[in-house]
Scaffold this active site. Structure first.
Site, PDB file in Angstrom:
ATOM      1  N   ARG A  83      14.384  54.193  50.171  1.00  0.00           N
ATOM      2  CA  ARG A  83      13.627  55.436  50.023  1.00  0.00           C
ATOM      3  C   ARG A  83      14.469  56.489  49.317  1.00  0.00           C
ATOM      4  NH1 ARG A  83       9.927  58.851  52.937  1.00  0.00           N
ATOM      5  NH2 ARG A  83       9.836  60.773  51.711  1.00  0.00           N
ATOM      6  N   ARG A 110       7.065  56.318  46.745  1.00  0.00           N
ATOM      7  CA  ARG A 110       8.197  55.953  47.596  1.00  0.00           C
ATOM      8  C   ARG A 110       8.033  54.520  48.107  1.00  0.00           C
ATOM      9  NH1 ARG A 110       5.280  60.437  50.993  1.00  0.00           N
ATOM     10  NH2 ARG A 110       4.621  60.718  48.870  1.00  0.00           N
ATOM     11  N   ASP A 165       7.564  55.343  53.757  1.00  0.00           N
ATOM     12  CA  ASP A 165       7.459  56.664  54.376  1.00  0.00           C
ATOM     13  C   ASP A 165       6.964  56.459  55.803  1.00  0.00           C
ATOM     14  OD1 ASP A 165       7.408  59.407  54.705  1.00  0.00           O
ATOM     15  OD2 ASP A 165       5.381  59.623  53.922  1.00  0.00           O
ATOM     16  N   ASP A 218       6.093  58.772  59.194  1.00  0.00           N
ATOM     17  CA  ASP A 218       5.935  60.103  59.768  1.00  0.00           C
ATOM     18  C   ASP A 218       5.601  59.995  61.249  1.00  0.00           C
ATOM     19  OD1 ASP A 218       6.371  61.568  57.431  1.00  0.00           O
ATOM     20  OD2 ASP A 218       4.271  61.417  56.828  1.00  0.00           O
TER      21      ASP A 218
END
Length: 272
Positions: A201, A210, A213, A215
């Site tokens: 990343r 990317r 990812d 989150d």
């Protein structure tokens, strides 16, 4: 929440950075306080419905005596992990390890460290728009499983979505994961960043394409507003690629998505 305590368990063992500490036993004192709802055990007078303090004592004694650690900080975390891993019903705990004969020149009564942990239900959003997207999402799930203090409970199907934010150009592959976590939000975020880095990343273009990812969307019922970490994720209501996979594995979250966002009162701007 009710609490069960085991206090002042003395175990002779070898822990420390000095050579003599690794070879000559000295006393260590361990205590554990566990949040556990033993209402049903009290009502039925059934020992099987509570946490056995004898078992906890045995776990602590074995953990302290079986292996030599340089730091009592490491020992303390190991004690906490083993207790939480042994008893699913413990919602949180605090473990303290004391080293009354620590080799320091100052005159003192004791030195000790304390670890606090809580069992939290956490929801993650995963995405990839570069390279072998499925392989990166598979990698993320497998790496999450390797983290001590994290148990992957459910993973959604993988869904292809349009890029979000007006910067990325490639189509994304997205998913959601539900995990049980003993770590704090910042500790989990640190582990996530290491997984993203291992997947190549890059963070040179905000919202750009990317490889991976991850989150944190929800962390239990926690609310946090700090630079680099907001809980719940501040933009989760606007992201269909987050909502769809999450509702697949946790349809009960629908009510949260329907709730209006909180007012900005009390949320100061971040310092630059």
């Amino acid at each position: 929440m009710n609490r069960i305590s085991v206090k002042g368990l003395e175990v002779y063992a070898c822990h420390g950075v000095m050579d003599f500490e690794k070879n000559e036993e000295q006393p260590f004192v361990v205590s554990a306080e566990m949040d556990y709802d033993f209402y049903e055990a009290a009502k039925s007078d059934d020992v099987r419905k509570t946490v056995s303090y004898a078992e906890v004592s045995d776990i602590l004694e074995k953990t302290v005596s079986e292996e030599c650690y340089n730091l009592i900080e490491t020992l303390c975390y190991e004690c906490a992990y083993r207790i939480l891993e042994a008893f699913d019903g413990i919602r949180g705990l605090s473990v303290t390890v004391s080293k009354p004969h620590a080799p320091v020149s100052a005159k003192l009564e004791d030195v000790s460290v304390t670890v606090g942990m809580r069992r939290s239900e956490v929801y993650l959003s995963l995405g990839s728009s570069e390279g072998d997207r499925k392989a990166y999402l598979d990698f993320a799930v497998e790496e999450l499983k390797k983290i001590r203090g994290v148990k992957v409970l459910a993973v959604s199907s993988y869904t292809e979505t349009e890029p979000y934010g007006g910067v990325a150009e490639n189509m994304f592959l997205n998913a959601a994961a539900k995990i049980e976590c003993f770590l704090s939000p910042h500790q989990l975020l640190s582990e996530i960043h290491m997984i993203e880095a291992a997947a190549g990343r890059k963070r040179d273009v905000h919202w750009g394409d990317r490889t991976l990812d991850i989150d944190i969307v929800f962390f239990g019922g926690m609310h946090m507003h700090e630079p680099g970490l907001e809980l719940p994720h501040p933009d989760f209501r606007n992201r269909e690629f987050v909502k769809g996979p999450l509702l697949e594995i946790a349809p009960e979250l629908e009510k949260i998505f329907k709730m209006p966002p909180p007012p900005p009162f009390g949320r100061p701007p971040f310092e630059k």
